[in-house]
Design a protein around this motif. Structure first.
Motif, mmCIF file in Angstrom:
data_model
loop_
_atom_site.group_PDB
_atom_site.id
_atom_site.type_symbol
_atom_site.label_atom_id
_atom_site.label_comp_id
_atom_site.label_asym_id
_atom_site.label_seq_id
_atom_site.Cartn_x
_atom_site.Cartn_y
_atom_site.Cartn_z
ATOM 1 N N GLY A 130 0.794 -1.219 0.000
ATOM 2 C CA GLY A 130 0.000 0.000 0.000
ATOM 3 C C GLY A 130 0.832 1.277 0.000
ATOM 4 N N TYR A 131 2.148 1.118 0.165
ATOM 5 C CA TYR A 131 3.029 2.288 0.231
ATOM 6 C C TYR A 131 3.516 2.605 -1.179
ATOM 7 N N ASP A 132 2.606 3.169 -1.972
ATOM 8 C CA ASP A 132 2.845 3.448 -3.383
ATOM 9 C C ASP A 132 2.630 4.927 -3.670
ATOM 10 N N LEU A 148 -4.237 -5.232 -5.135
ATOM 11 C CA LEU A 148 -4.362 -5.968 -3.883
ATOM 12 C C LEU A 148 -3.433 -5.319 -2.844
ATOM 13 N N PRO A 149 -3.791 -4.111 -2.375
ATOM 14 C CA PRO A 149 -2.923 -3.402 -1.438
ATOM 15 C C PRO A 149 -3.253 -3.705 0.022
ATOM 16 N N ASP A 150 -2.253 -3.610 0.867
ATOM 17 C CA ASP A 150 -2.488 -3.544 2.311
ATOM 18 C C ASP A 150 -2.926 -2.130 2.676
ATOM 19 N N LEU A 151 -3.698 -2.040 3.738
ATOM 20 C CA LEU A 151 -3.886 -0.775 4.444
ATOM 21 C C LEU A 151 -3.571 -1.088 5.901
ATOM 22 N N LYS A 152 -2.314 -0.895 6.267
ATOM 23 C CA LYS A 152 -1.787 -1.402 7.534
ATOM 24 C C LYS A 152 -2.223 -0.565 8.726
ATOM 25 N N TYR A 153 -2.177 0.747 8.585
ATOM 26 C CA TYR A 153 -2.476 1.637 9.713
ATOM 27 C C TYR A 153 -2.986 2.977 9.199
ATOM 28 N N LEU A 154 -3.716 3.671 10.074
ATOM 29 C CA LEU A 154 -4.090 5.058 9.813
ATOM 30 C C LEU A 154 -3.509 6.004 10.854
ATOM 31 N N ALA A 175 -2.874 6.284 -2.499
ATOM 32 C CA ALA A 175 -2.599 5.225 -3.461
ATOM 33 C C ALA A 175 -3.828 4.362 -3.702
ATOM 34 N N ILE A 176 -4.511 3.980 -2.638
ATOM 35 C CA ILE A 176 -5.671 3.102 -2.780
ATOM 36 C C ILE A 176 -6.796 3.818 -3.511
ATOM 37 N N GLU A 177 -6.976 5.082 -3.252
ATOM 38 C CA GLU A 177 -8.013 5.821 -3.976
ATOM 39 C C GLU A 177 -7.694 5.893 -5.466
ATOM 40 N N GLU A 178 -6.408 6.000 -5.801
ATOM 41 C CA GLU A 178 -6.010 5.967 -7.214
ATOM 42 C C GLU A 178 -6.253 4.577 -7.809
ATOM 43 N N MET A 179 -5.949 3.541 -7.063
ATOM 44 C CA MET A 179 -6.187 2.181 -7.548
ATOM 45 C C MET A 179 -7.657 1.971 -7.867
ATOM 46 N N VAL A 180 -8.530 2.405 -6.968
ATOM 47 C CA VAL A 180 -9.968 2.230 -7.186
ATOM 48 C C VAL A 180 -10.435 3.075 -8.365
ATOM 49 N N ARG A 181 -9.878 4.258 -8.517
ATOM 50 C CA ARG A 181 -10.222 5.074 -9.692
ATOM 51 C C ARG A 181 -9.901 4.315 -10.969
ATOM 52 N N GLN A 182 -8.751 3.650 -10.999
ATOM 53 C CA GLN A 182 -8.349 2.936 -12.209
ATOM 54 C C GLN A 182 -9.220 1.720 -12.491
ATOM 55 N N THR A 183 -9.530 0.942 -11.460
ATOM 56 C CA THR A 183 -10.226 -0.324 -11.712
ATOM 57 C C THR A 183 -11.739 -0.205 -11.729
ATOM 58 N N GLY A 184 -12.275 0.785 -11.002
ATOM 59 C CA GLY A 184 -13.711 0.836 -10.830
ATOM 60 C C GLY A 184 -14.185 -0.306 -9.947
ATOM 61 N N PRO A 185 -15.505 -0.539 -9.873
ATOM 62 C CA PRO A 185 -16.040 -1.611 -9.030
ATOM 63 C C PRO A 185 -15.531 -2.983 -9.461
ATOM 64 N N CYS A 186 -15.511 -3.907 -8.522
ATOM 65 C CA CYS A 186 -15.038 -5.258 -8.803
ATOM 66 C C CYS A 186 -15.918 -5.934 -9.854
#
Length: 292
Positions: A130-132, A148-154, A175-186
């Motif tokens: 998740g550190y991207d 398939l990212p980790d989200l280890k801590y906030l 990073a995760i918000e960018e990933m979801v933007r790219q892929t859209g819903p599962c």
């Protein structure tokens, strides 16, 4: 190359043979294992397994890392790009449902070139801590189908203590918000296998149930229902030298997993709760250059 691939932004000079920066890796890929893996989430592993390729080195410093032989001690074999392409084809020939690049952050440039020059007939999986960097991920758009990212801590103090990265929460959320933007819903194929989408993982740490709840609150509050999958993991096993963090030198208690799983269900998150029986050392694959 002058490397700015990860959020460390360290501008290290990585050459084809000389490692540098916090990842300690050269410009070319170093791989520790390539094999079918049955222990990912069900829509990724399927019935035949995910074709996992484990890269050596890491820009994080997680004190509890179960893959520390490759992430901390840098075990692996340098290979050329053409060999990496051959490994991908070999895994597909063995029946892999997808190609799963594990710990790929510091090799984003290699994976982007690989997939541009050697398009693959199965989905590709970016399996990271998740550190991207968002800028790096944008260079992969259209090449990666499943994130398939980790989200280890906030909590920055916790991420500084356990991963030597106080900026992890901010970087991982972006990073995760960018990933979801790219892929859209599962999206799934006719057999229920994931062909596109983002699966967010969280490993519960001893004494960190409130941290797990904060992560789940973020996911539920950020992404509309049925957009992402959430994987709550209980496989934590004490590993390595934990003398500076003795609170991590135990397995999860049943009540910790139960509390986190109940919270996930009450939030209505789509996804998976890993069984406590997964907290065994044998679930960590052997890093012995299999398939390399």
């Amino acid at each position: 190359m002058i490397c700015r691939l990860c959020p460390r932004n360290c501008a290290a000079l990585r050459t084809e043979t000389q490692g540098a920066g916090l990842c300690r890796m050269p410009e070319g890929p170093v791989v520790a294992r390539a094999a079918l893996h049955m222990w990912e989430e069900p829509p990724i592993s399927g019935s035949r397994g995910s074709g996992t390729i484990f890269f050596s080195g890491c820009s994080l410093g997680c004190v509890f890392c179960q893959n520390e032989k490759i992430s901390h001690r840098d075990f692996g074999r340098p290979i050329p790009l053409e060999r990496l392409a051959d490994i991908c084809r070999e895994l597909i020939a063995q029946g892999a449902h997808n190609l799963n690049f594990v710990n790929p952050t510091h090799y984003a440039h290699v994976i982007a070139r690989l997939l541009a020059e050697h398009p693959m007939p199965v989905p590709t999986v970016w399996n990271s801590g998740g550190y991207d960097r968002v800028e790096t991920l944008r260079g992969l758009e259209g090449k990666i189908q499943i994130y398939l990212p980790d989200l280890k801590y906030l909590d920055p103090a916790v991420s500084a203590k356990y991963s030597a990265a106080a900026d992890y929460p901010q970087a991982a959320r972006a990073a995760i918000e960018e990933m979801v933007r790219q892929t859209g819903p599962c999206r799934y194929d006719e057999n229920g296998l994931l062909v596109r989408g983002t699966v967010i993982r969280h490993l519960i740490l001893p004494g960190q149930v409130n941290g797990a709840k904060a992560v789940m609150d973020y996911v539920a509050g950020t992404f509309p229902p049925h957009t992402v999958l959430f994987s709550l993991m209980s496989q934590y096993t004490p590993w390595g030298d934990l003398c500076q963090t003795p609170e991590l030198d135990r397995r999860l208690r049943r009540g910790e997993m139960t509390a986190a799983a109940d919270y996930m269900r009450n939030l209505g998150l789509d996804g998976f709760c890993q069984e406590r029986t997964s907290a065994k050392e044998e679930y960590t694959p052997p890093f012995d250059l299999t398939g390399v």
